[in-house]
Design an enzyme around this catalytic site. Structure first.
Site: not given
Ligand code: PXP
Length: 249
Positions: A8, A11, A44, A46, A50, A71, A102, A152, A201
């Site tokens: 992901n 960031h 994601h 959003r 952001r 996402e 999330t 998931e 997550h």
């Molecule tokens: N899976 C989902 C559905 C999420 O919303 C997120 C955060 O955007 C992640 C995985 C990844 O989470 P993390 O950044 O804490 O690894």
């Protein structure tokens, strides 16, 4: 079989948006993750935009050659963006404008018709439909009922319990192992309904191994920890280290 890793890269866009400029490039980030061995890229989109922007999805769709998982909330606006940009997969997530990230799984039971509509539209367009859920039997059954192909499982609770300060005190370790058991049972239940099982997550190099040992989980979506490590060792190495951590389990 070793579970797949989708990185992901939200960031990377968070840093870019801090200055509303063009760097760091999430396109470069996606390519580096793929070259390091990631099986896919997750972002994601959003509603408040952001970090990831609509244009990022369009560019990523052109560049990502592994697997693009987006996402999004199950809204009309988001689903129409998915239908236009055609990612390989969409993961439906709940969204609250005031959350930092999330906060938990989608309540499919309470939003059954809306989620069913979204899944139907995605699947008719050939997009793989996943739903982010708490490891809860009733929610998993509802996800199966609305036609999702994957769940998931939200590992936020497990992640919270494995933060070192908490795990070391009181019954922290016991609660973490109970949560692993809950995720294991939910994974087995989802598989028994024919669903593919992913998890994500708050997962880190430190807490991934117990989950990587659950054979029903075949995909992880991990962002913050990998990007944080990348600040110090570079993105290529950070991704490789996570792949190794998943393999070792
Ligand atoms: N899976 C989902 C559905 C999420 O919303 C997120 C955060 O955007 C992640 C995985 C990844 O989470 P993390 O950044 O804490 O690894």
């Amino acid at each position: 079989m070793t579970a797949k890793l989708n990185v992901n890269i939200d960031h990377v866009a968070t840093i870019r948006e801090a200055r509303k400029t063009i760097e760091p490039s999430i396109i470069t980030a996606a390519v580096i993750c793929e070259q390091a061995g990631a099986n896919g890229i997750t972002v994601h989109l959003r509603q408040d935009r952001r970090h990831i922007q609509d244009r990022d999805i369009e560019l990523l769709r052109e560049v990502v050659s592994t697997y693009l998982n987006v996402e999004m909330a199950a809204t009309e606006e988001m689903v129409s963006i998915a239908l236009r940009t055609k990612p390989d997969a969409v993961s439906l997530v709940p969204e609250n404008p005031t959350e930092i990230t999330t906060e938990g799984g989608l309540d499919v039971v309470g939003n059954y018709e809306n989620v069913r509509n979204a899944v139907e539209k995605l699947r008719s367009a050939g997009i793989f439909a996943s739903i982010f859920l708490d490891p809860d039997k009733e929610q998993i059954e509802a996800a199966s009922g609305v036609g999702a192909q994957q769940v998931e499982l939200c590992t936020a609770e497990y992640a919270e319990l494995t933060l070192s300060a908490r795990a070391a005190h009181g019954d922290g370790a016991k609660r973490a192992s109970d949560e692993i058991e809950r995720i294991r049972e939910a994974s087995a239940h989802a598989r028994s309904l024919g669903l593919i099982v992913a998890a994500g997550h708050g997962l880190t190099y430190r807490n991934i191994s117990a989950l990587a040992a659950i054979s029903q989980i075949t995909e992880f979506n991990i962002g913050h920890n990998i990007i944080s490590r990348a600040v110090f060792v570079g993105l290529n190495q950070a991704v490789r280290e996570m792949i190794d951590s998943i393999k070792i389990a």
